[in-house]
Design a protein around this motif. Structure first.
Motif: not given
Length: 557
Positions: A457-458, A480-481, A483-495
């Motif tokens: 955002a900044a 934007e929302e 996109a953020k959900l997509h990024v959070k899914k990538i993070i979860s999958d990477t874990w």
């Protein structure tokens, strides 16, 4: 080859970063009474008293004790006890036979602890519980919630293909979210546990950042002398560790003050204390003093260099700076502003000092090529992103991540971690870097994506280089929302991939692997409520006060 003079009009931008809130004088004024040797003797006495109470513990009690010890930041104090207990649990529990719903708490807890410590445990041990639980999802009760809570925590140890755990995660998450609205959940301890876990599962949390919360939470539940001793030992261990960290911070503060870099540049964040906080999260134990020292110095320069590329430098200046770092030669900088030349010299001098100190402490061969190359790669990645900004290019998410995982600073921080923890045995440093390259990539993705979630955002407002959020929004024509959900899914999958690396690591490799994973954990904390570096927010200030300024009140005489 010298550079030609550049007479290019370049408007210097400003990120309007907040000033440093931890002055040199304030840091130097910090004191702790717990440096006195009498407290270490007291801690040893409490440890002995605790061990004497563990002779006849049942299996269920034992696994809970291991979990509590870990959450209270005492794993380093009870290393042998934890290993012996987990060996016993792994060999004596029938982990292939599912029991009744009453066994779910124990089985889920054992599963989580064993996987966290590198024991191979099949997800199948939980299948019957999930089959029993899903039809009961409308049931609500205290006992059931405690079991589902532990199932939720266990589900975060999933690897790719662990569909049973994915089903458990989906069910337990929804159950816990719904349970918060039920009248029965009036037990403050359980309510706080549920909220805490939903905010971040323990496997993703930074142990030392969470330790004060865990001490106070567990203190409310103590019901026997064993637990009281453990709580008091945790408090004392925390205060002793805090006293050690205060002295390290004061030493680093003197280094940063003597360097005088921040007075010579006006475009960068001054975040020494926040950088030190990051290193505490990676490794707080006494044996990692060299690692904290080197990581803090590297982290402060990562911020400065990042701001040089993001905010201050023109594309021509940044191209010269990148070539200078690649060659470690200041000749390319002769026609550039004085502050950029000062920045380069400070980086080169500090990197050389770090190299010398690691080689001296670890009695290892010349490592300068590794650090020099890592800084060169970091700057090349930043230069690519600066070109995107200057040409108004918004890359695809795939193209963005090819550069962004490097500019996340994950490879640089991981390298320093490996250099400072090398054991100088037969396996070469090159082999260690090779065997950890996938893990470094995964944690670097999490660093970058967590950073983007916290700062997008900044950065959009300032018009900075594109982030993963913007790249996906443009590429997928998403909000934007979304996109953020997509990024959070990538993070979860990477874990899931990180969990596999953790499970496949040998006992010898595990300490280093955990340190590298901690880099990702710290980053998720720093950026979970926004940009904890650029704007020292409430969470970051609270952690610094709690971990470095305020001791925990002791209760036993």
């Amino acid at each position: 080859m010298g550079s030609q003079a550049y007479d290019v009009a370049h408007e210097r931008r400003s990120a309007n970063y907040k000033p440093n809130i931890w002055s040199f004088d304030f840091v130097q004024s910090l004191r702790s009474q717990f440096t006195d040797v009498v407290y270490k003797s007291w801690a040893e006495k409490l440890k002995e008293e605790f061990m004497h109470t563990l002779n006849e513990e049942e299996e269920l009690s034992m696994v809970h004790i291991v979990d509590i010890i870990s959450k209270l930041g005492l794993s380093g104090v009870f290393t042998k006890f934890i290993k012996d207990a987990l060996d016993f649990i792994a060999s004596n529990m029938n982990m292939t036979t599912a029991g009744s719903k009453d066994d779910m708490l124990k089985t889920a807890l054992c599963f989580r602890l064993l996987r966290q410590h590198g024991y191979h445990v099949s997800q199948e041990v939980l299948v019957h519980f999930i089959d029993e639980m899903v039809p009961c999802k409308e049931e609500v009760g205290y006992d059931l919630t405690t079991k589902v809570l532990e199932l939720f925590e266990a589900s975060h140890l999933a690897m790719e293909g662990d569909e049973i755990l994915m089903k458990a995660k989906h069910f337990s998450y929804q159950y816990l979210v719904d349970s918060r609205h039920h009248q029965y959940l009036n037990d403050d301890n359980l309510s706080q546990q549920v909220t805490h876990s939903l905010k971040g599962p323990c496997h993703w949390r930074v142990v030392w950042f969470d330790v004060v919360h865990q001490i106070h939470a567990y203190e409310k539940q103590v019901n026997n002398n064993t637990n009281k001793i453990l709580v008091e030992l945790a408090k004392l261990n925390f205060n002793i560790t805090q006293s050690m960290l205060i002295e390290e911070l004061k030493q680093l503060s003197r280094w940063w003050n003597d360097l005088g870099l921040i007075e010579s540049i006006n475009f960068s964040r001054d975040r020494l204390v926040e950088s030190f906080l990051w290193t505490i999260g990676i490794a707080f134990e006494p044996q990692y003093a060299l690692l904290r020292k080197c990581l803090t110095k590297v982290a402060t320069f990562i911020l400065v260099i990042d701001d040089l590329y993001d905010i201050y430098g023109s594309l021509e200046e940044l191209n010269c700076f990148t070539m200078a770092v690649e060659r470690w030669d200041s000749e390319e900088l002769q026609q550039l502003p004085e502050c950029i030349k000062i920045c380069f010299e400070a980086l080169r001098t500090t990197t050389a000092a770090i190299t010398d100190e690691i080689q001296r402490e670890k009695d290892c061969d010349d490592i300068s090529i590794y650090l020099n190359t890592a800084w060169g790669d970091f700057c090349k990645g930043l230069l690519s992103e600066a070109r995107w900004y200057n040409t108004n290019h918004i890359p695809s998410l795939e193209e963005y991540l090819r550069s962004a995982w490097i500019t996340s600073s994950g490879p640089l921080l991981s390298l320093v971690t490996l250099l400072c923890t090398t054991d100088n045995e037969s396996d070469s440093l090159k082999d260690k870097l090779l065997e950890n390259q996938d893990l470094v990539y995964y944690i670097s993705l999490i660093i970058r994506l967590s950073n983007d979630l916290g700062t997008s955002a900044a950065e959009l407002e300032r018009g900075d280089s594109p982030s993963s959020i913007l790249c996906y929004m443009v590429e997928a024509k998403a909000t934007e929302e979304m996109a953020k959900l997509h990024v959070k899914k990538i993070i979860s999958d990477t874990w899931k991939k990180i969990n596999k690396e953790l499970l496949n690591a040998s006992p010898k490799q595990q300490p280093r692997v955990n340190l590298i994973i901690n880099i990702a954990r710290v980053c998720q904390f720093i950026y979970r409520e926004g940009d904890g570096f650029s704007v020292p927010n409430k969470d970051t200030r609270k952690q610094i006060k709690g971990l470095l300024i305020e001791p925990i009140q002791l209760t036993m005489d």
